[in-house]
Structures are given as structure tokens and as C-alpha cells.
Design a protein around this motif. Structure first.
Motif, PDB file in Angstrom:
ATOM      1  N   VAL A   1       9.729  14.914 -12.784  1.00 52.46           N
ATOM      2  CA  VAL A   1       9.064  15.363 -11.546  1.00 52.46           C
ATOM      3  C   VAL A   1       8.163  14.252 -11.012  1.00 52.46           C
ATOM      4  CG1 VAL A   1       7.408  17.021 -10.604  1.00 52.46           C
ATOM      5  CG2 VAL A   1       9.221  17.816 -12.139  1.00 52.46           C
ATOM      6  N   GLN A   2       7.443  13.595 -11.902  1.00 55.17           N
ATOM      7  CA  GLN A   2       6.593  12.480 -11.490  1.00 55.17           C
ATOM      8  C   GLN A   2       7.411  11.364 -10.849  1.00 55.17           C
ATOM      9  OE1 GLN A   2       4.223  11.707 -15.148  1.00 55.17           O
ATOM     10  NE2 GLN A   2       2.660  11.056 -13.679  1.00 55.17           N
ATOM     11  N   GLY A   3       8.526  11.013 -11.481  1.00 53.21           N
ATOM     12  CA  GLY A   3       9.380   9.946 -10.956  1.00 53.21           C
ATOM     13  C   GLY A   3       9.954  10.292  -9.595  1.00 53.21           C
ATOM     14  N   LEU A   4      10.422  11.517  -9.438  1.00 50.47           N
ATOM     15  CA  LEU A   4      10.968  11.956  -8.146  1.00 50.47           C
ATOM     16  C   LEU A   4       9.884  11.995  -7.072  1.00 50.47           C
ATOM     17  CD1 LEU A   4      13.419  14.758  -9.346  1.00 50.47           C
ATOM     18  CD2 LEU A   4      14.002  12.470  -8.473  1.00 50.47           C
ATOM     19  N   ALA A   5       8.685  12.453  -7.466  1.00 51.23           N
ATOM     20  CA  ALA A   5       7.570  12.481  -6.513  1.00 51.23           C
ATOM     21  C   ALA A   5       7.219  11.059  -6.066  1.00 51.23           C
ATOM     22  CB  ALA A   5       6.353  13.159  -7.135  1.00 51.23           C
ATOM     23  N   PHE A   6       7.192  10.127  -7.026  1.00 47.03           N
ATOM     24  CA  PHE A   6       6.899   8.737  -6.685  1.00 47.03           C
ATOM     25  C   PHE A   6       7.916   8.198  -5.680  1.00 47.03           C
ATOM     26  CE2 PHE A   6       7.985   4.274  -7.412  1.00 47.03           C
ATOM     27  CZ  PHE A   6       6.825   3.687  -6.934  1.00 47.03           C
ATOM     28  N   ILE A   7       9.205   8.404  -5.952  1.00 50.27           N
ATOM     29  CA  ILE A   7      10.260   7.894  -5.070  1.00 50.27           C
ATOM     30  C   ILE A   7      10.147   8.525  -3.682  1.00 50.27           C
ATOM     31  CG2 ILE A   7      12.768   7.881  -4.668  1.00 50.27           C
ATOM     32  CD1 ILE A   7      13.039   7.609  -7.775  1.00 50.27           C
TER      33      ILE A   7
ATOM     34  N   GLY B   1      -4.571  26.544 -17.128  1.00 51.98           N
ATOM     35  CA  GLY B   1      -5.821  27.290 -16.998  1.00 51.98           C
ATOM     36  C   GLY B   1      -5.621  28.660 -16.376  1.00 51.98           C
ATOM     37  N   MET B   2      -4.582  28.785 -15.557  1.00 49.93           N
ATOM     38  CA  MET B   2      -4.273  30.075 -14.924  1.00 49.93           C
ATOM     39  C   MET B   2      -3.315  30.894 -15.778  1.00 49.93           C
ATOM     40  SD  MET B   2      -3.828  28.613 -11.011  1.00 49.93           S
ATOM     41  CE  MET B   2      -3.001  30.071 -10.443  1.00 49.93           C
ATOM     42  N   GLY B   3      -2.947  30.373 -16.957  1.00 52.00           N
ATOM     43  CA  GLY B   3      -2.042  31.092 -17.847  1.00 52.00           C
ATOM     44  C   GLY B   3      -0.576  30.941 -17.482  1.00 52.00           C
ATOM     45  N   LYS B   4      -0.238  29.916 -16.699  1.00 50.40           N
ATOM     46  CA  LYS B   4       1.154  29.700 -16.299  1.00 50.40           C
ATOM     47  C   LYS B   4       1.724  28.486 -17.026  1.00 50.40           C
ATOM     48  CE  LYS B   4       0.504  31.952 -12.009  1.00 50.40           C
ATOM     49  NZ  LYS B   4       1.139  32.462 -10.912  1.00 50.40           N
ATOM     50  N   ALA B   5       3.021  28.362 -16.998  1.00 49.43           N
ATOM     51  CA  ALA B   5       3.704  27.244 -17.667  1.00 49.43           C
ATOM     52  C   ALA B   5       3.563  25.962 -16.848  1.00 49.43           C
ATOM     53  CB  ALA B   5       5.183  27.585 -17.860  1.00 49.43           C
ATOM     54  N   PRO B   6       3.374  24.826 -17.520  1.00 50.18           N
ATOM     55  CA  PRO B   6       3.303  23.546 -16.797  1.00 50.18           C
ATOM     56  C   PRO B   6       4.645  23.220 -16.141  1.00 50.18           C
ATOM     57  CG  PRO B   6       3.219  23.194 -19.180  1.00 50.18           C
ATOM     58  CD  PRO B   6       3.205  24.671 -18.954  1.00 50.18           C
ATOM     59  N   VAL B   7       4.590  22.593 -14.966  1.00 50.96           N
ATOM     60  CA  VAL B   7       5.824  22.279 -14.232  1.00 50.96           C
ATOM     61  C   VAL B   7       6.051  20.775 -14.059  1.00 50.96           C
ATOM     62  CG1 VAL B   7       5.893  24.449 -12.953  1.00 50.96           C
ATOM     63  CG2 VAL B   7       4.640  22.506 -12.003  1.00 50.96           C
ATOM     64  N   VAL B   8       5.013  19.985 -14.257  1.00 50.24           N
ATOM     65  CA  VAL B   8       5.142  18.549 -14.022  1.00 50.24           C
ATOM     66  C   VAL B   8       5.521  17.852 -15.328  1.00 50.24           C
ATOM     67  CG1 VAL B   8       3.968  16.446 -13.282  1.00 50.24           C
ATOM     68  CG2 VAL B   8       3.452  18.620 -12.156  1.00 50.24           C
ATOM     69  N   ASN B   9       6.656  17.166 -15.293  1.00 51.28           N
ATOM     70  CA  ASN B   9       7.073  16.322 -16.410  1.00 51.28           C
ATOM     71  C   ASN B   9       7.375  14.933 -15.849  1.00 51.28           C
ATOM     72  OD1 ASN B   9       9.641  16.434 -15.257  1.00 51.28           O
ATOM     73  ND2 ASN B   9      10.301  18.122 -16.561  1.00 51.28           N
ATOM     74  N   PHE B  10       7.857  14.041 -16.685  1.00 49.28           N
ATOM     75  CA  PHE B  10       8.125  12.673 -16.260  1.00 49.28           C
ATOM     76  C   PHE B  10       9.133  12.612 -15.112  1.00 49.28           C
ATOM     77  CE2 PHE B  10      10.217   8.499 -16.690  1.00 49.28           C
ATOM     78  CZ  PHE B  10       9.106   7.698 -16.465  1.00 49.28           C
TER      79      PHE B  10
ATOM     80  N   PHE C   1       0.797  -1.227   0.000  1.00 45.75           N
ATOM     81  CA  PHE C   1       0.000   0.000   0.000  1.00 45.75           C
ATOM     82  C   PHE C   1       0.833   1.282   0.000  1.00 45.75           C
ATOM     83  CE2 PHE C   1      -3.361  -2.966   0.794  1.00 45.75           C
ATOM     84  CZ  PHE C   1      -4.387  -2.426   0.037  1.00 45.75           C
ATOM     85  N   PRO C   2       1.977   1.340   0.676  1.00 41.43           N
ATOM     86  CA  PRO C   2       2.805   2.553   0.519  1.00 41.43           C
ATOM     87  C   PRO C   2       3.198   2.804  -0.942  1.00 41.43           C
ATOM     88  CG  PRO C   2       3.519   1.356   2.442  1.00 41.43           C
ATOM     89  CD  PRO C   2       2.498   0.491   1.744  1.00 41.43           C
ATOM     90  N   VAL C   3       3.554   1.747  -1.659  1.00 45.70           N
ATOM     91  CA  VAL C   3       3.937   1.901  -3.069  1.00 45.70           C
ATOM     92  C   VAL C   3       2.715   2.254  -3.922  1.00 45.70           C
ATOM     93  CG1 VAL C   3       4.845   0.673  -5.089  1.00 45.70           C
ATOM     94  CG2 VAL C   3       5.968   0.427  -2.873  1.00 45.70           C
ATOM     95  N   LEU C   4       1.573   1.629  -3.649  1.00 45.46           N
ATOM     96  CA  LEU C   4       0.358   1.945  -4.408  1.00 45.46           C
ATOM     97  C   LEU C   4      -0.071   3.402  -4.228  1.00 45.46           C
ATOM     98  CD1 LEU C   4      -1.910  -1.217  -3.969  1.00 45.46           C
ATOM     99  CD2 LEU C   4      -0.783  -0.425  -6.035  1.00 45.46           C
ATOM    100  N   TRP C   5      -0.055   3.901  -2.989  1.00 46.49           N
ATOM    101  CA  TRP C   5      -0.439   5.293  -2.744  1.00 46.49           C
ATOM    102  C   TRP C   5       0.545   6.261  -3.387  1.00 46.49           C
ATOM    103  CZ3 TRP C   5      -5.111   6.533  -1.873  1.00 46.49           C
ATOM    104  CH2 TRP C   5      -5.947   5.753  -1.088  1.00 46.49           C
ATOM    105  N   ALA C   6       1.828   5.940  -3.352  1.00 46.02           N
ATOM    106  CA  ALA C   6       2.835   6.796  -3.994  1.00 46.02           C
ATOM    107  C   ALA C   6       2.620   6.830  -5.504  1.00 46.02           C
ATOM    108  CB  ALA C   6       4.242   6.303  -3.658  1.00 46.02           C
ATOM    109  N   ALA C   7       2.330   5.683  -6.112  1.00 42.62           N
ATOM    110  CA  ALA C   7       2.084   5.627  -7.553  1.00 42.62           C
ATOM    111  C   ALA C   7       0.822   6.410  -7.910  1.00 42.62           C
ATOM    112  CB  ALA C   7       1.953   4.171  -8.015  1.00 42.62           C
ATOM    113  N   PHE C   8      -0.217   6.250  -7.129  1.00 42.44           N
ATOM    114  CA  PHE C   8      -1.473   6.963  -7.367  1.00 42.44           C
ATOM    115  C   PHE C   8      -1.256   8.481  -7.320  1.00 42.44           C
ATOM    116  CE2 PHE C   8      -5.543   8.687  -5.688  1.00 42.44           C
ATOM    117  CZ  PHE C   8      -6.348   8.377  -6.762  1.00 42.44           C
ATOM    118  N   ALA C   9      -0.552   8.956  -6.287  1.00 43.94           N
ATOM    119  CA  ALA C   9      -0.287  10.392  -6.165  1.00 43.94           C
ATOM    120  C   ALA C   9       0.570  10.893  -7.325  1.00 43.94           C
ATOM    121  CB  ALA C   9       0.397  10.683  -4.828  1.00 43.94           C
TER     122      ALA C   9
ATOM    123  N   PRO D   1       0.185  15.205 -12.858  1.00 42.88           N
ATOM    124  CA  PRO D   1       0.013  16.003 -14.082  1.00 42.88           C
ATOM    125  C   PRO D   1      -1.260  16.852 -14.107  1.00 42.88           C
ATOM    126  CG  PRO D   1       0.801  13.838 -14.664  1.00 42.88           C
ATOM    127  CD  PRO D   1       0.471  13.804 -13.191  1.00 42.88           C
ATOM    128  N   LEU D   2      -2.237  16.528 -13.261  1.00 41.82           N
ATOM    129  CA  LEU D   2      -3.434  17.376 -13.178  1.00 41.82           C
ATOM    130  C   LEU D   2      -3.067  18.803 -12.771  1.00 41.82           C
ATOM    131  CD1 LEU D   2      -5.986  14.951 -11.490  1.00 41.82           C
ATOM    132  CD2 LEU D   2      -5.828  15.575 -13.903  1.00 41.82           C
TER     133      LEU D   2
END
Length: 168
Positions: A75-81, A64-73, A43-51, A56-57
Motif C-alpha cells: 500500500v505504501q509503494g502504490l501510494a508513493f507511485i 486504537g479504534m479496535g480495527k485491523a491495520p490496512v497499510v502494508n509495504f 519536490f514532487p518525489v520528495l512530497w510523495a515519499a514523505f506522504a 503507516p500512522l
């Protein structure tokens, strides 16, 4: 008021209760106190993967706010780890596992201890196991056929409830 018991106080109280039970009955009782019933990795790994997959949302909100996107692959990988490590810490891994799953794991661990310790082979089927898992705040009693014919499940309930409150 919450009373905090030390491990030694809890062990001594349980040792005393086991001795009193064995004097008052034919039961052969074993007490197992576990720090945790399992490692809880799933479950720790599942919750990390889900988050990490939802991250990217944030880009959609930023666009939508007129700003540049910050999440890329990356960032996703580092967030997961980072989240997998955080959720896998001993203080978190039990909490991120659903209660129903924890109870199932604790019941399985109690049955394993019952059979590993030979309590199913006692004379007259009087083996009893008290299983306590501190991390899950789980207390369970298992009794062999001979003991279950003498003590109904309803008679165990007050003892289990009292122990569960003390462990919490």
C-alpha cells in the motif's frame, strides 16, 4: 478583476515594450518567454515519499479504534507511485516546489539565457534581458554593467511589478 491575456497578446505587448526601450536608450534588449524554467522533479518525489512514509500512522489510528491495520509495504509503494505521478503533473509540480526554490531556479535560468545569448559581450556593456517564465509567474530583468550604471535597480522595480501582476 483578473484579465486573462493570450500568449500572442503578451508577446506583442512585450515586443512593443522592447522596441520602445531600444529607441529610448543604448540598450540591446532580448526577451525570453519560457513555459517553465525547469522540470521540477525533486519536490514532487520528495512530497510523495514523505506522504507514503507517514501512511503507516493510519495503522496506529485504526488499531486504537479496535480495527485491523490496512497499510502494508505494498500500500505504501502504490501510494508513493500514485502521489509521485500526481505531483509530477504539469499543473502540480511547480506548486509543490517551494517559492524560494522556484525563484532560485528562475534566476539561474535568466543568468544562463543572459550569457548564452551573448548579452555580456555587447558594445559598451548595454545588454539587457527580460526573462519571463509563465509556470512560475516570474519576471526578471538583467542588465550588463554599462546599462546598470545608467539605470538603477529601483527604476526597474515598477516595470517588474507591473509585468508580474499581468503574468499572474
Amino acid at each position: 478583476a483578473h484579465m486573462q491575456l493570450t500568449d500572442e497578446q503578451l508577446r506583442e505587448d512585450i515586443r512593443h515594450a522592447v522596441q520602445e526601450l531600444e529607441k529610448a536608450s543604448e540598450g540591446e534588449m532580448v526577451c525570453v518567454i519560457a513555459a517553465s524554467a525547469a522540470w521540477y522533479i525533486l519536490f514532487p518525489v520528495l512530497w510523495a515519499a514523505f506522504a507514503a512514509l507517514l501512511l503507516p500512522l493510519l495503522n496506529g489510528i485504526l488499531i486504537g479504534m479496535g480495527k485491523a491495520p490496512v497499510v502494508n509495504f505494498t500500500v505504501q509503494g502504490l501510494a508513493f507511485i500514485a502521489l509521485a505521478v500526481l505531483f509530477s503533473l504539469p499543473a502540480c509540480r511547480v506548486r509543490v516546489t517551494p517559492r524560494r526554490q522556484r525563484d532560485t531556479i528562475c534566476h539561474r535560468a535568466a543568468f544562463e539565457q543572459f550569457y548564452l545569448r551573448g548579452l555580456h559581450k555587447t558594445k559598451n556593456g548595454t545588454g539587457v534581458l527580460l526573462y519571463v517564465s509563465a509556470a512560475e509567474r516570474f519576471v526578471g530583468f538583467l542588465g550588463d554593467d554599462g546599462i546598470r550604471t545608467k539605470i538603477r535597480d529601483a527604476e526597474w522595480a515598477p516595470a517588474i511589478d507591473a509585468d508580474r501582476k499581468r503574468v499572474e
